[in-house]
Design a protein around this motif. Structure first.
Motif, PDB file in Angstrom:
ATOM      1  N   ASP A   7      -6.708  -9.532  -7.423  1.00  0.00           N
ATOM      2  CA  ASP A   7      -5.730  -9.864  -6.389  1.00  0.00           C
ATOM      3  C   ASP A   7      -5.737  -8.707  -5.397  1.00  0.00           C
ATOM      4  O   ASP A   7      -5.194  -7.633  -5.665  1.00  0.00           O
ATOM      5  CB  ASP A   7      -4.347 -10.047  -6.996  1.00  0.00           C
ATOM      6  N   VAL A   8      -6.401  -8.918  -4.267  1.00  0.00           N
ATOM      7  CA  VAL A   8      -6.586  -7.854  -3.286  1.00  0.00           C
ATOM      8  C   VAL A   8      -5.258  -7.367  -2.732  1.00  0.00           C
ATOM      9  O   VAL A   8      -5.060  -6.162  -2.539  1.00  0.00           O
ATOM     10  CB  VAL A   8      -7.513  -8.337  -2.146  1.00  0.00           C
ATOM     11  N   ALA A   9      -4.325  -8.276  -2.482  1.00  0.00           N
ATOM     12  CA  ALA A   9      -3.041  -7.890  -1.895  1.00  0.00           C
ATOM     13  C   ALA A   9      -2.273  -6.919  -2.785  1.00  0.00           C
ATOM     14  O   ALA A   9      -1.615  -6.008  -2.292  1.00  0.00           O
ATOM     15  CB  ALA A   9      -2.189  -9.126  -1.624  1.00  0.00           C
ATOM     16  N   TYR A  10      -2.353  -7.101  -4.101  1.00  0.00           N
ATOM     17  CA  TYR A  10      -1.617  -6.240  -5.033  1.00  0.00           C
ATOM     18  C   TYR A  10      -2.515  -5.202  -5.699  1.00  0.00           C
ATOM     19  O   TYR A  10      -2.054  -4.439  -6.547  1.00  0.00           O
ATOM     20  CB  TYR A  10      -0.913  -7.082  -6.100  1.00  0.00           C
ATOM     21  N   GLN A  11      -3.823  -5.213  -5.341  1.00  0.00           N
ATOM     22  CA  GLN A  11      -4.774  -4.276  -5.935  1.00  0.00           C
ATOM     23  C   GLN A  11      -4.710  -4.310  -7.471  1.00  0.00           C
ATOM     24  O   GLN A  11      -4.618  -3.282  -8.129  1.00  0.00           O
ATOM     25  CB  GLN A  11      -4.522  -2.849  -5.426  1.00  0.00           C
ATOM     26  N   SER A  12      -4.745  -5.554  -8.012  1.00  0.00           N
ATOM     27  CA  SER A  12      -4.692  -5.699  -9.468  1.00  0.00           C
ATOM     28  C   SER A  12      -5.863  -6.561  -9.951  1.00  0.00           C
ATOM     29  O   SER A  12      -6.454  -7.319  -9.181  1.00  0.00           O
ATOM     30  CB  SER A  12      -3.360  -6.338  -9.882  1.00  0.00           C
ATOM     31  N   HIS A  13      -6.186  -6.392 -11.218  1.00  0.00           N
ATOM     32  CA  HIS A  13      -7.274  -7.129 -11.846  1.00  0.00           C
ATOM     33  C   HIS A  13      -6.800  -7.633 -13.202  1.00  0.00           C
ATOM     34  O   HIS A  13      -6.062  -6.935 -13.902  1.00  0.00           O
ATOM     35  CB  HIS A  13      -8.491  -6.226 -12.053  1.00  0.00           C
TER      36      HIS A  13
END
Length: 114
Positions: A88-94
């Motif tokens: 999730d690019v917006a939240y910088q999570s994987h």
């Protein structure tokens, strides 16, 4: 949408987030599983609920291919799947997620094969 068919179950568990902080384990041998690994996922839905839950994963070496002891009052599925990393690019999570879902066994609320 009522989830009581294989196609609906496949759709419901595709993209399911797994593990804790990206770590998923085989329920049987406790091997750590990661991106690209082929797994078998056990999913179920109680008759009175609408939500499908993924309760267990098995690695390809443990090779669970059938529901041995069906649970009364639940729809159950075993699915072949592959683990993927979803970002999730917006939240910088994987997250580690399920993809490539194919139902290989299923059981109805009376413990019967669907």
């Amino acid at each position: 949408m009522s989830v009581d068919s294989a196609p609906a179950a496949e759709q419901s568990i595709t993209g399911w987030s797994l593990g804790i902080r990206g770590t998923a384990l085989c329920q049987y041998c406790t091997k750590e599983l990661g991106e690209g690994d082929e797994v078998t996922a056990y999913a179920y839905r109680p008759v009175e609920d609408q939500l499908v839950s993924v309760a267990r994963l098995y690695c390809s070496e443990c090779n669970h291919r059938e529901i041995e002891h069906p649970a009364l009052g639940c729809y159950e599925w075993l699915a072949k799947a592959r683990l993927a990393t979803t970002s999730d690019v917006a939240y910088q999570s994987h997250e580690t997620t399920l993809t490539g879902i194919e139902i290989i066994d299923q059981s109805g609320p009376q413990g019967d094969t669907l």
